[in-house]
Design an enzyme around this catalytic site. Structure first.
Site, short mmCIF file in Angstrom:
data_model
loop_
_atom_site.label_atom_id
_atom_site.label_comp_id
_atom_site.label_asym_id
_atom_site.label_seq_id
_atom_site.Cartn_x
_atom_site.Cartn_y
_atom_site.Cartn_z
N TYR A 93 0.69 -9.46 28.02
CA TYR A 93 1.82 -9.36 27.09
C TYR A 93 2.36 -10.74 26.75
O TYR A 93 2.47 -11.62 27.59
CB TYR A 93 2.95 -8.50 27.69
CG TYR A 93 4.16 -8.44 26.79
CD1 TYR A 93 4.23 -7.52 25.76
CD2 TYR A 93 5.21 -9.35 26.94
CE1 TYR A 93 5.32 -7.48 24.90
CE2 TYR A 93 6.31 -9.31 26.09
CZ TYR A 93 6.35 -8.38 25.07
OH TYR A 93 7.42 -8.36 24.22
N GLU B 40 2.50 1.11 -11.36
CA GLU B 40 2.58 -0.35 -11.16
C GLU B 40 3.14 -0.69 -9.78
O GLU B 40 2.65 -1.60 -9.11
CB GLU B 40 3.45 -0.98 -12.26
CG GLU B 40 2.75 -0.96 -13.60
CD GLU B 40 3.66 -1.42 -14.73
OE1 GLU B 40 3.17 -2.11 -15.62
OE2 GLU B 40 4.86 -1.09 -14.73
N HIS C 192 -18.18 -1.89 -16.02
CA HIS C 192 -17.63 -3.10 -16.67
C HIS C 192 -16.50 -2.75 -17.63
O HIS C 192 -16.25 -3.50 -18.57
CB HIS C 192 -18.71 -3.88 -17.42
CG HIS C 192 -19.98 -4.09 -16.65
ND1 HIS C 192 -20.18 -5.18 -15.85
CD2 HIS C 192 -21.09 -3.33 -16.55
CE1 HIS C 192 -21.39 -5.10 -15.29
NE2 HIS C 192 -21.96 -3.97 -15.69
N ASN D 250 6.73 -3.52 29.42
CA ASN D 250 5.45 -3.81 28.75
C ASN D 250 4.62 -2.56 28.53
O ASN D 250 4.05 -2.35 27.46
CB ASN D 250 4.65 -4.84 29.57
CG ASN D 250 5.33 -6.19 29.59
OD1 ASN D 250 6.34 -6.38 28.90
ND2 ASN D 250 4.81 -7.12 30.38
N GLN E 24 6.25 -8.55 19.93
CA GLN E 24 7.41 -7.83 19.40
C GLN E 24 7.35 -7.81 17.86
O GLN E 24 7.81 -6.87 17.23
CB GLN E 24 8.69 -8.51 19.89
CG GLN E 24 9.96 -7.83 19.47
CD GLN E 24 11.15 -8.28 20.30
OE1 GLN E 24 11.31 -7.88 21.45
NE2 GLN E 24 11.97 -9.13 19.74
N SER F 103 12.55 0.75 -21.38
CA SER F 103 12.85 -0.67 -21.41
C SER F 103 14.30 -0.85 -21.85
O SER F 103 14.80 -0.08 -22.67
CB SER F 103 11.91 -1.37 -22.39
OG SER F 103 12.52 -2.54 -22.90
N LYS G 10 9.50 1.92 -25.63
CA LYS G 10 8.68 1.80 -24.41
C LYS G 10 8.80 2.99 -23.46
O LYS G 10 9.86 3.57 -23.29
CB LYS G 10 9.09 0.53 -23.63
CG LYS G 10 8.68 -0.77 -24.29
CD LYS G 10 7.19 -0.94 -24.49
CE LYS G 10 6.51 -1.33 -23.19
NZ LYS G 10 6.93 -2.64 -22.72
N ASN H 169 7.20 3.23 -19.68
CA ASN H 169 6.42 2.39 -18.77
C ASN H 169 5.93 3.14 -17.52
O ASN H 169 6.65 3.97 -16.98
CB ASN H 169 7.25 1.18 -18.34
CG ASN H 169 7.59 0.27 -19.50
OD1 ASN H 169 6.81 0.17 -20.46
ND2 ASN H 169 8.75 -0.36 -19.45
N1 ARG Z 1 11.20 -5.58 22.98
C1 ARG Z 1 10.03 -5.96 23.65
C2 ARG Z 1 8.85 -5.87 22.68
O1 ARG Z 1 8.96 -5.21 21.74
C3 ARG Z 1 9.77 -5.06 24.82
C4 ARG Z 1 8.86 -5.64 25.84
C5 ARG Z 1 9.56 -6.74 26.56
N2 ARG Z 1 8.78 -7.26 27.65
C6 ARG Z 1 8.95 -8.45 28.17
N3 ARG Z 1 8.12 -8.81 29.06
N4 ARG Z 1 9.88 -9.26 27.74
O2 ARG Z 1 7.83 -6.48 22.87
#
Ligand code: ARG
Length: 453
Positions: free
Chosen positions: A318, A291, A157, A111, A323, A278, A284, A286
């Site tokens: 967490y 774009e 405008h 984490n 992820q 085109s 053309k 473009n």
């Molecule tokens: N691959 C996980 C992510 O990107 C890493 C962290 C995982 N942590 C956990 N408590 N499962 O979040």
């Protein structure tokens, strides 16, 4: 399938569909260098603090560096069933150096590890983006210096309003892009602090030296609450907002490039190398680069909204939802890095049709305000001069002419106070050159600004 590192409390193997669903390796593998950098710094500190032996730390370092070299040479590929880049590298390390590899994760959780990797990655990429943005700012600054007296209509405008110069027009974007640069820099510097030591959420009992790890990683400090350190991704959201605002500016400029390159405006001629044809219509040419830039703006906004929505309902700390932050963040980075080089190239190579810009500036009664101001100087109140100038414009439209082409007799029919000096007062040069206030279009004023750039 290799045994999961967390298999201890499980009786059954993970279902195949869950394995694939859970795996972030296909996208987080791009953070391998940051993951290794973080692990090298962490393990060195563990040894300094006497938590692991120096011998183990040396082995870990060598092992990690050999993994990095093998990834970069293509010898080691990511075709593994590891859950993510963190597990992949740790598994590979242990298979290379044995037991010492199993000590690397002491006092650390994925984490805080993943939060660190994302911060380091973002900071590296922000530097690249800033470099690309600087090239664009430099390009349009050089263009502006060439066009200090290239007159064009300024619009409100999308109607011709008052005369400006092309240099003045470009200055508007220089200012916007400079603010964008500041925002990106600020987002990167706020991201550049280390969450390591937050552990899974509640820190750790090991006597880690968080500050020295941060210093080694080139970070300016450490996060101040372990819960926050693992729980927030506001640094990614802040970066994505800064890039969204930059894209908004690029998109507005693109819209104008598309308009100005049209046969209706003909202010720009795009270089052959930066436009496309085109498959059906031979005539053309473009403005695809502009774009696509406008289109990719929508895509980056989508990423920003994804990030905000992914995070909005998550209880601390967490959650696996987080992820998903990575792919949106990576898409923002890839998109802006893809947008800037062709955009800058397109600007650098296009031809500015000074003649058409000037003709447009002369054509649209853009000097009508200056005519009113001229009469103010003759002593008439502005509300009345506005009316007189408006009537003169109306007269010109009926007679298919322009203000500066009227005879003095014609002028006098509308106000006896109009004299020969009116022609100078409403010439394109006067209208622009007299606007010398800071921020105005007068060539000297714009030059002074650009010289400071
Ligand atoms: N691959 C996980 C992510 O990107 C890493 C962290 C995982 N942590 C956990 N408590 N499962 O979040």
């Amino acid at each position: 399938m290799a045994k999961k590192m967390w298999a201890g409390r499980f009786e059954k193997a993970t279902d195949e569909t869950v394995n694939d669903y859970n795996s972030s390796l296909p996208f987080d593998s791009r953070m391998y260098a940051q993951d290794i950098e973080g692990s090298v710094a962490h393990s060195a500190m563990l040894a300094r603090q006497g938590i692991i032996s120096q011998e183990d730390a040396d082995k870990i370092r060598e092992g990690l560096l050999s993994i990095k070299a093998d990834i970069e040479s293509g010898k080691l590929t990511f075709d593994s069933d590891a859950e993510d880049i963190h597990m992949f590298i740790e598994e590979e390390l242990t298979s290379r150096i044995g037991d010492a590899g199993k000590r690397l994760h002491t006092g650390r959780s994925r984490n805080d590890q993943v939060a660190l990797d994302q911060r380091l990655y973002l900071v590296d990429e922000a530097l690249d983006v800033i470099e690309l943005l600087d090239e664009l700012i430099e390009t349009i600054t050089d263009m502006a210096k060439e066009h200090l007296t290239t007159y064009m209509p300024g619009y409100t405008h999308l109607q011709r309003a008052q005369p400006i110069t092309y240099a003045h027009y470009l200055t508007a974007y220089i200012e916007m892009f400079k603010r964008d640069r500041d925002r990106i820099e600020a987002a990167a510097s706020r991201a550049n602090i280390s969450p390591l030591g937050s552990g899974a959420l509640a820190g750790t009992t090991y006597p880690l030296d968080r500050e020295s790890v941060a210093g080694e990683l080139g970070m300016s400090g450490v996060t101040m609450c372990s819960l926050d350190g693992v729980a927030d991704r506001d640094f990614a959201i802040e970066f994505a907002s800064a890039i969204s605002i930059l894209m908004m500016h690029l998109s507005r400029m693109s819209e104008e490039i598309i308009l100005y390159a049209s046969q209706e405006f003909k202010f720009y001629e795009l270089d052959d190398a930066y436009s496309t044809g085109s498959s059906m219509m031979p005539q053309k040419k473009n403005p695809d680069v502009a774009e696509l830039t406008r289109g990719k703006t929508g895509r980056v906004y989508g990423d920003l909204i994804s990030l905000l929505v992914i995070m909005k309902g998550l209880p601390l700390t967490y959650n696996k939802d987080m992820q998903e932050v990575q792919e949106s963040l990576f898409d923002v980075i890839d998109t802006i890095k893809g947008v800037l080089p062709p955009f800058t190239g397109m600007m650098k190579t296009m031809t500015i049709r000074k003649d058409n810009m000037e003709a447009a500036a002369l054509g649209g009664f853009t000097n009508a305000t200056d005519l009113a101001d001229y009469l103010v100087r003759k002593g008439i109140p502005f509300r009345e001069t506005h009316e007189i100038s408006g009537k003169l414009v109306h007269y010109c439209i009926e007679n298919n002419t322009t203000l500066e082409k009227l005879s003095l007799d014609d002028f006098k029919k509308f106000s006896s106070l109009i004299e020969e000096d009116v022609y100078d007062a409403i010439s394109l040069e006067t209208c622009v050159n007299k606007r010398t206030l800071t921020g105005g279009p007068a060539p000297d004023t714009v030059k002074k600004y650009l010289d400071k750039e």
